[in-house]
Motif scaffolding. Structure first.
Motif, mmCIF file in Angstrom:
data_model
loop_
_atom_site.group_PDB
_atom_site.id
_atom_site.type_symbol
_atom_site.label_atom_id
_atom_site.label_comp_id
_atom_site.label_asym_id
_atom_site.label_seq_id
_atom_site.Cartn_x
_atom_site.Cartn_y
_atom_site.Cartn_z
ATOM 1 N N ASP A 98 -7.371 59.166 2.769
ATOM 2 C CA ASP A 98 -7.492 60.130 1.671
ATOM 3 C C ASP A 98 -6.338 61.121 1.648
ATOM 4 O OD1 ASP A 98 -8.202 61.311 4.013
ATOM 5 O OD2 ASP A 98 -9.946 62.376 3.236
ATOM 6 N N ALA A 99 -5.321 60.898 2.503
ATOM 7 C CA ALA A 99 -4.186 61.837 2.502
ATOM 8 C C ALA A 99 -2.869 61.082 2.549
ATOM 9 C CB ALA A 99 -4.308 62.791 3.693
ATOM 10 N N LEU A 100 -2.831 59.888 1.944
ATOM 11 C CA LEU A 100 -1.589 59.100 1.976
ATOM 12 C C LEU A 100 -0.449 59.847 1.295
ATOM 13 C CD1 LEU A 100 -2.903 55.476 1.270
ATOM 14 C CD2 LEU A 100 -2.212 56.477 3.447
ATOM 15 N N ASP A 101 -0.803 60.602 0.268
ATOM 16 C CA ASP A 101 0.256 61.316 -0.463
ATOM 17 C C ASP A 101 0.830 62.479 0.348
ATOM 18 O OD1 ASP A 101 -2.089 62.693 -0.533
ATOM 19 O OD2 ASP A 101 -1.862 63.389 -2.608
ATOM 20 N N GLN A 102 0.176 62.815 1.488
ATOM 21 C CA GLN A 102 0.747 63.865 2.341
ATOM 22 C C GLN A 102 1.357 63.287 3.612
ATOM 23 O OE1 GLN A 102 -2.645 66.560 2.988
ATOM 24 N NE2 GLN A 102 -3.194 66.024 0.898
ATOM 25 N N SER A 103 1.406 61.950 3.726
ATOM 26 C CA SER A 103 1.924 61.312 4.939
ATOM 27 C C SER A 103 3.255 60.632 4.630
ATOM 28 C CB SER A 103 0.929 60.260 5.445
ATOM 29 O OG SER A 103 -0.367 60.794 5.498
ATOM 30 N N ALA A 104 4.037 60.428 5.704
ATOM 31 C CA ALA A 104 5.341 59.783 5.535
ATOM 32 C C ALA A 104 5.296 58.382 6.121
ATOM 33 C CB ALA A 104 6.418 60.606 6.230
ATOM 34 N N CYS A 105 5.811 57.422 5.387
ATOM 35 C CA CYS A 105 5.903 56.036 5.857
ATOM 36 C C CYS A 105 6.774 55.999 7.120
ATOM 37 C CB CYS A 105 6.520 55.180 4.749
ATOM 38 S SG CYS A 105 7.089 53.577 5.314
ATOM 39 N N GLY A 106 6.347 55.204 8.144
ATOM 40 C CA GLY A 106 7.077 55.171 9.412
ATOM 41 C C GLY A 106 8.488 54.640 9.270
ATOM 42 N N ARG A 107 8.704 53.728 8.333
ATOM 43 C CA ARG A 107 10.037 53.139 8.194
ATOM 44 C C ARG A 107 10.900 53.902 7.213
ATOM 45 N NH1 ARG A 107 10.465 46.779 8.729
ATOM 46 N NH2 ARG A 107 9.865 46.728 10.913
ATOM 47 N N LYS A 108 10.281 54.381 6.175
ATOM 48 C CA LYS A 108 11.031 55.123 5.145
ATOM 49 C C LYS A 108 10.348 56.462 4.944
ATOM 50 C CE LYS A 108 14.043 53.499 1.907
ATOM 51 N NZ LYS A 108 14.582 52.897 0.829
ATOM 52 N N PRO A 109 10.693 57.455 5.778
ATOM 53 C CA PRO A 109 9.967 58.728 5.710
ATOM 54 C C PRO A 109 10.051 59.402 4.343
ATOM 55 C CG PRO A 109 11.429 58.647 7.624
ATOM 56 C CD PRO A 109 11.738 57.446 6.782
ATOM 57 N N SER A 110 11.026 58.964 3.524
ATOM 58 C CA SER A 110 11.116 59.582 2.202
ATOM 59 C C SER A 110 10.016 59.053 1.283
ATOM 60 C CB SER A 110 12.476 59.296 1.580
ATOM 61 O OG SER A 110 12.644 57.897 1.506
ATOM 62 N N LYS A 111 9.303 58.004 1.721
ATOM 63 C CA LYS A 111 8.227 57.444 0.899
ATOM 64 C C LYS A 111 6.885 57.669 1.580
ATOM 65 C CE LYS A 111 10.928 53.953 -1.416
ATOM 66 N NZ LYS A 111 10.685 53.595 -2.782
ATOM 67 N N HIS A 112 5.814 57.549 0.781
ATOM 68 C CA HIS A 112 4.468 57.645 1.341
ATOM 69 C C HIS A 112 4.028 56.252 1.790
ATOM 70 C CE1 HIS A 112 4.414 61.678 -0.065
ATOM 71 N NE2 HIS A 112 4.445 61.347 -1.351
ATOM 72 N N PRO A 113 3.066 56.164 2.752
ATOM 73 C CA PRO A 113 2.592 54.850 3.181
ATOM 74 C C PRO A 113 2.094 54.046 1.983
ATOM 75 C CG PRO A 113 1.681 56.588 4.561
ATOM 76 C CD PRO A 113 2.391 57.268 3.442
ATOM 77 N N GLY A 114 2.480 52.781 1.915
ATOM 78 C CA GLY A 114 2.048 51.909 0.816
ATOM 79 C C GLY A 114 3.075 51.829 -0.297
ATOM 80 N N GLU A 115 4.038 52.761 -0.329
ATOM 81 C CA GLU A 115 4.997 52.801 -1.443
ATOM 82 C C GLU A 115 6.210 51.889 -1.207
ATOM 83 O OE1 GLU A 115 4.248 57.384 -3.046
ATOM 84 O OE2 GLU A 115 6.159 56.857 -2.119
ATOM 85 N N PHE A 116 6.452 51.547 0.057
ATOM 86 C CA PHE A 116 7.638 50.795 0.448
ATOM 87 C C PHE A 116 7.262 49.303 0.409
ATOM 88 C CE2 PHE A 116 10.400 49.826 4.368
ATOM 89 C CZ PHE A 116 11.552 49.728 3.626
ATOM 90 N N SER A 117 8.213 48.443 0.012
ATOM 91 C CA SER A 117 7.847 47.027 -0.207
ATOM 92 C C SER A 117 7.291 46.359 1.058
ATOM 93 C CB SER A 117 9.055 46.251 -0.730
ATOM 94 O OG SER A 117 10.085 46.344 0.220
ATOM 95 N N GLU A 118 7.748 46.827 2.242
ATOM 96 C CA GLU A 118 7.273 46.188 3.476
ATOM 97 C C GLU A 118 5.979 46.789 4.016
ATOM 98 O OE1 GLU A 118 10.379 45.890 6.404
ATOM 99 O OE2 GLU A 118 11.837 45.446 4.847
#
Ligand code: GAP
Length: 454
Positions: A108-128
């Motif tokens: 419920d807080a994906l929009d406040q988290s940073a993707c581990g590979r691409k910190p500029s994106k939120h989890p789920g936003e990056f193609s991988e």
């Protein structure tokens, strides 16, 4: 109350955190080992500030009332308490794992988290990104009581202080002169294995809560709920928070905790946005009924002509959320005589140090003697500091940064006529006052209502 879009003021979480470290309010915990996520240690001024916040809470909720009593219950309770309260089954956050970067996020807080590979994106936003379905993750820390680590000895560090109050209801009503409406108030540590910590003190895994359970006849619950929301907002504003930085937000149906009939958050406009400062819940009779059923001890009020399970109104806040709000609201920067000044405009009653005593010339023994005499006189009744090292301007700046409302300077004139300079932290006004009357004058000022924003 005005509804601002964003924080207006010079504070940022980073600036406040830097000042806290520089001036011994807050240190990262286990610092020499690289720290521990969302754990902090409090330095000298942090301890004094937290203690003052707790004292003001106790003053407002216990000392100045006739209908609230104190309690200090254990941190590790019989685990059946947490089964009955619903925490074992339901005190959880929905988590998702990323199979690609192996990190775990709150669903419920994906929009406040940073993707581990691409910190500029939120989890789920990056193609991988490859996220699992959400799974419930219980926030309670487990431990074992006794020498054997087995299921039968499993216990929990409490995630809220409230349950210790509910299970003591019978002890309190049979030993104290209380009858509904009345409250039981407690301050103590709570523990939660939070998944999205960060933002300095805002979300910690170990934090002190200040909670009060107010037991009322069911028919009066709504009225008392409104009363406590109002009273708690006033407490924050009276202690210095700008009214435009405080608002009340009722929970939607979906947001309500499993025990709640209605909850309103008192939100503060932190530099990172509007966030929960305190929750005020109408818990109905949920907890008392659950514990009555599970323990076999009926938790109800039996009066002369009445018998009922009280409803519970609960204002609940952590010391750190309050302290962080007071620090952010008090933080100010300005330029005085072409030099930048950072100042904490804390309410004098919560300021860690009330008065600094400064001999103008630290090597002048007559001034030092007078200054130490005044310091010793003041510290008997309030938190005071003595400082004779360095230029006077530097000493003032240090006191400004820890939020000391008054500085008393002993100079040549003191030796001649027994007066001292009283410097006001906020207005920078300086007045001459008799040395002999300084203690009483400061005590009187501490007792007066305080408004700021010169
Ligand atoms: N007994 C009710 C209860 O615990 P809550 O909304 O989960 O309700 C109450 O917590 C208050 O405790 C919050 O409003 C907040 O001030 C504080 N709090 C909760 N979790 C916290 C955390 N991880 N770190 C710091 N403070 C927290």
């Amino acid at each position: 109350m005005a509804d601002l879009d964003q924080y207006q003021g010079p504070a940022t979480i980073e600036k406040v955190a830097a000042l806290c470290r520089r001036r011994a309010f807050v240190f990262p915990s286990s610092d020499i080992y690289g720290g521990l996520g969302s754990s902090f240690d409090f330095g000298h001024y942090g301890v004094l500030l937290n203690d003052n916040v707790k004292a003001e809470w106790q003053r407002a909720l216990i000392q100045e009332r006739e209908d609230v009593v104190a309690l200090d219950s254990a941190i590790i309770l019989n685990p059946k308490v947490w089964e009955a309260s619903g925490h074992v089954a339901g005190f959880s956050d929905p988590l998702v794992d990323c199979r690609t970067c192996k990190l775990r996020f709150r669903a419920d807080a994906l929009d406040q988290s940073a993707c581990g590979r691409k910190p500029s994106k939120h989890p789920g936003e990056f193609s991988e990104c490859d996220l699992t379905e959400p799974r419930a993750f219980n926030l309670m820390f487990e431990t074992y009581v006794g020498p054997v680590r087995e299921d039968a000895s499993r216990a929990y560090l409490r995630p809220e202080t409230a349950q210790g109050i509910f299970v003591n209801l019978k002890n309190v009503t049979s030993s104290m002169r209380v009858k509904p409406p009345f409250g039981i108030a407690q301050i103590g540590k709570s523990f939660r294995n939070e998944i999205t910590p960060g933002n300095f003190l805002f979300r910690m895994r170990e934090f002190e809560q200040m909670e009060m359970e107010f037991f009322v006849p069911p028919a009066d619950a709504e009225e008392w709920h409104a009363y406590w929301i109002d009273a708690r907002v006033r407490w924050h504003v009276d202690l210095g928070l700008r009214p435009s930085h405080v608002r009340v937000r009722p929970h939607t149906e979906e947001e309500l905790s499993h025990y709640s009939r209605a909850t309103s958050d008192i939100e503060y406009l932190y530099p990172i946005g509007w966030l929960e400062l305190e929750g005020v819940a109408n818990r109905g009779d949920y907890d008392l009924r659950q514990h009555s059923e599970a323990s076999g001890t009926t938790l109800e009020w039996i009066g002369h002509e009445e018998r009922y399970v009280p409803y519970v109104i609960e204002p609940a806040i952590s010391v750190v959320r309050a302290t962080l709000a007071f620090l952010c609201d008090a933080y100010d920067e300005e330029v005085v005589a072409d030099r930048p000044r950072t100042v904490l405009r804390l309410h004098p009653r919560i300021a860690p140090v009330k008065a600094a005593v400064l001999p103008l010339i630290g090597k002048n023994s007559a001034m030092v003697e007078q200054a130490r005499g005044l310091y010793q006189d003041l510290r008997r009744v309030m938190s005071a500091e003595y400082d004779d090292s360095g230029a006077i301007g530097k000493r003032y700046r240090r006191q400004d940064e820890i939020g000391t409302p008054w500085a008393l300077t002993i100079d040549e004139q003191t030796l001649a006529d027994g007066t001292v300079t009283l410097r006001d932290r906020d207005t920078l006004a300086q007045e001459r006052i008799p040395l002999a009357g300084a203690r009483q004058l400061l005590l009187d000022r501490l007792d007066q209502p305080w408004t700021l924003r010169p």
